[in-house]
Write a protein that holds these residues in place. Structure first.
Motif, short mmCIF file in Angstrom:
data_model
loop_
_atom_site.label_atom_id
_atom_site.label_comp_id
_atom_site.label_asym_id
_atom_site.label_seq_id
_atom_site.Cartn_x
_atom_site.Cartn_y
_atom_site.Cartn_z
N GLN A 190 -1.48 -7.84 -4.28
CA GLN A 190 -1.58 -7.54 -2.85
C GLN A 190 -0.32 -7.98 -2.11
N GLN A 202 -10.68 -5.04 3.18
CA GLN A 202 -10.14 -4.49 4.43
C GLN A 202 -10.02 -2.97 4.35
N LEU A 247 -3.31 -3.95 2.46
CA LEU A 247 -4.68 -4.32 2.84
C LEU A 247 -5.45 -4.71 1.56
N SER A 248 -6.36 -5.66 1.70
CA SER A 248 -7.20 -6.03 0.55
C SER A 248 -8.23 -4.92 0.32
N ARG A 249 -8.92 -4.98 -0.80
CA ARG A 249 -9.96 -3.98 -1.06
C ARG A 249 -11.01 -3.99 0.04
N PRO A 290 -15.50 3.67 8.11
CA PRO A 290 -15.61 4.45 9.35
C PRO A 290 -15.62 5.96 9.10
N GLN A 291 -14.85 6.41 8.13
CA GLN A 291 -14.83 7.84 7.82
C GLN A 291 -16.11 8.26 7.12
N PHE A 302 -4.67 8.11 8.11
CA PHE A 302 -6.07 7.81 8.35
C PHE A 302 -6.58 8.72 9.47
N PRO A 303 -7.43 9.70 9.16
CA PRO A 303 -7.76 10.73 10.15
C PRO A 303 -8.60 10.22 11.31
N HIS A 304 -9.25 9.06 11.12
CA HIS A 304 -10.12 8.54 12.18
C HIS A 304 -9.36 7.66 13.16
N LEU A 305 -8.07 7.43 12.90
CA LEU A 305 -7.27 6.58 13.78
C LEU A 305 -6.17 7.41 14.44
N LYS A 348 -3.64 -6.41 10.51
CA LYS A 348 -4.63 -6.97 9.60
C LYS A 348 -4.00 -7.76 8.46
N VAL A 349 -2.83 -7.36 8.03
CA VAL A 349 -2.21 -8.03 6.88
C VAL A 349 -1.22 -9.10 7.33
N TYR A 403 -11.93 -0.95 7.21
CA TYR A 403 -11.19 -0.28 8.29
C TYR A 403 -10.89 1.18 8.01
N ILE A 404 -10.91 1.57 6.72
CA ILE A 404 -10.48 2.93 6.39
C ILE A 404 -11.61 3.76 5.80
N GLY A 411 -4.37 2.65 1.94
CA GLY A 411 -4.74 1.32 2.45
C GLY A 411 -4.21 0.21 1.55
N LEU A 428 -2.24 -0.70 12.17
CA LEU A 428 -3.36 -1.30 11.43
C LEU A 428 -2.91 -2.39 10.45
N ALA A 429 -2.02 -2.02 9.53
CA ALA A 429 -1.64 -2.98 8.49
C ALA A 429 -0.86 -4.19 9.04
#
Lengths: 257, 223
Positions: free
Chosen positions: A88, B136, B132-134, B144-145, A104-107, A119-120, B140-141, B127, A115-116
């Motif tokens: 990671q 996350q 991002l972790s698994r 929601p979809q 990401f189609p929802h964002l 969050k990261v 977040y990805i 992602g 996002l990253a």
């Protein structure tokens, strides 16, 4: 000589040693030895199914490999590469642009980019937004930040994907056929953005079929044939006087049209 | 013999006040049962797609058992069968809620599984490649979809479960059908009363359809 040191003297950011990968009975990558130095632009060419995409997907652990040694920035990725913390961490330093964009189609476009980092990296929304806006401006889509990915053209989507990857401030960028899913008239705008990035000194590994672009931006071209590095060298050598027969055959086929 | 029959509208409308007390029971069983079923569905739906066999196999077993047996048999089992094991009676309302929960939970597990699996692999890869972790990436990805795609089949399941509650008249829960039966026992106006019962179900399910349509439109507006 220190084995960690590449010919140019700089510490390699990517190092592969005898990397082998199998998909069942299919031997996809055979004894791949490769080093990439910081700032270098490496273009990987080859026929479809040759293993070139698989090779760069191993570098950020999207594909597992079975034997050999692969390290990014000094951290080894284990064979049977399971999702470890180390993997990671490597992924935060390695950006990737995909053939199918994978936005990401929802964002919204802006949220795709922020996002990253939030969050990261743990950045605040305002810090992330500031950097995202700067990156979107750099790739020429600052006026589309509030839109959703499907409202953009393919070329615009791919430039957003580039901005999204750059927002993590990666030390290495991987490109997996970034223009192959684009309509011809949109290829140029994506290649321009990549050209800019190369000029700024980003370390890049690019799988592409755009030979003109490869010749222009590559420091080194690698030709992969049936899972092996068949030939590598500066673009002039590979394109103008390839030594190996498979390279000559491949180039004759792709440069014809 | 005179067989002409007059539909008695007056009797039909007169029955409504006697049926209305059933609606809170119908709604209570449906909504509490579905809420629990939704939680069960998320848990078992995700276990169902786990790469770990000892998590996946029990989830498959649960889904197959409760999807493959009638909800009527399930509620009879819970209401009449389980007390023999537990050594005490079970409240009919609780039995009804439990039956809707385990039954809809099995179907919702499959809806969750389908929703999550329908999301393109490239989304997960994007992602993960951003660091991002698994967890996350899922939160977040993927989720929601997937959830947006789950709304229409979830609405469908909601409507099915609401109608299934009508079966619980057999264990004496005072829901809509039960109220109708009790009323008919004194008036013998079966045609009129059952028509009204049907209308009341339709009113409930159409309201739900309407709400779902609004949610869907809102949810998809972003895309």
């Amino acid at each position: 000589m220190n084995p960690d040191t590449s010919p140019s003297g700089a510490h390699p950011i990517v190092r592969l040693e005898k990397v082998n990968k199998h998909f069942g009975s299919l031997h996809v990558l055979k004894d791949i030895d490769l080093e990439v130095t910081p700032g270098e632009v490496v273009v990987i060419i080859g026929a479809s199914g040759s293993g070139k995409s698989t090779l760069i997907r191993c570098i950020n652990g999207l594909e597992e490999f079975q034997q050999g040694h692969l390290e990014v920035d000094g951290s080894p990725l284990l064979p049977y590469g399971k999702a470890t913390k180390a993997l990671q961490r490597i992924r935060t330093e390695v950006g990737m642009v995909f053939q199918q964009f994978n936005l990401f189609p929802h964002l919204s476009v802006l949220d795709n980019v922020t996002l990253a980092p939030m969050k990261v990296r743990g950045w605040s929304r305002s810090d992330a937004t500031e950097i995202a806006e700067r990156l979107l401006e750099r790739v020429g889509i600052s006026d589309q930040a509030a839109k959703y990915p499907t409202q953009l053209s393919g070329g615009q989507q791919q430039r957003v994907a580039l901005a999204r990857a750059l927002a993590m401030e990666p030390r290495l960028m991987l490109f997996d056929e970034p223009t192959s899913a684009l309509d011809p008239e949109m290829i140029g705008e994506v290649l321009d953005a990549m050209r800019e990035l190369a000029k700024e000194g980003m370390t890049m590994m690019i799988v592409t079929h755009e030979m003109g672009f490869a010749r222009e931006v590559a420091d080194r071209v690698i030709y992969i044939h049936k899972g092996e590095i068949a030939e590598e060298g500066p673009p002039e050598t590979i394109f103008d006087s390839p030594k190996e027969a498979p390279t000559r055959n491949f180039l004759a086929r792709v440069l014809q049209h | 013999m005179d067989v002409t029959f007059q539909f008695d509208w007056q009797a039909a409308f007169a029955s409504i006040p006697h049926l209305l007390p059933g609606i809170p029971y119908t709604l209570l069983i449906s909504f509490v049962g579905l809420a629990i079923g939704f939680i069960i569905g998320i848990i078992f739906g995700l276990l169902r797609i786990s790469p770990i066999a000892w998590l996946r196999v029990p989830a498959i077993a649960y889904i197959e058992v409760f999807r493959g047996t009638p909800v009527l048999v399930q509620v009879l089992f819970i209401f009449y069968g389980l007390p023999q094991l537990l050594g005490g009676p079970i409240n009919a309302l609780v039995a009804g809620i439990a039956a809707i929960a385990v039954n809809s939970g099995a179907y919702i597990s499959e809806i969750v599984r389908g929703g999550v699996q329908s999301i393109d692999r490239g989304q997960k890869e994007a992602g993960l490649s951003l660091g991002l972790s698994r967890r996350q990436t899922f939160r977040y990805i993927i989720w929601p979809q997937a959830f947006r795609r789950m709304i229409p089949p979830l609405g469908n399941q909601g409507i099915i479960s609401i109608k299934d509650t009508s079966l619980f008249s057999v264990i004496g829960v005072g829901e809509l059908v039960r109220q109708g039966q009790v009323y008919i026992a004194t008036t013998f106006t079966a045609l009129e009363v059952y028509l009204m019962v049907a209308m009341l179900y339709l009113a409930i399910t159409l309201s739900l359809s309407l709400v779902l349509r609004i949610i869907e439109r809102k949810g998809l507006a972003g895309q």
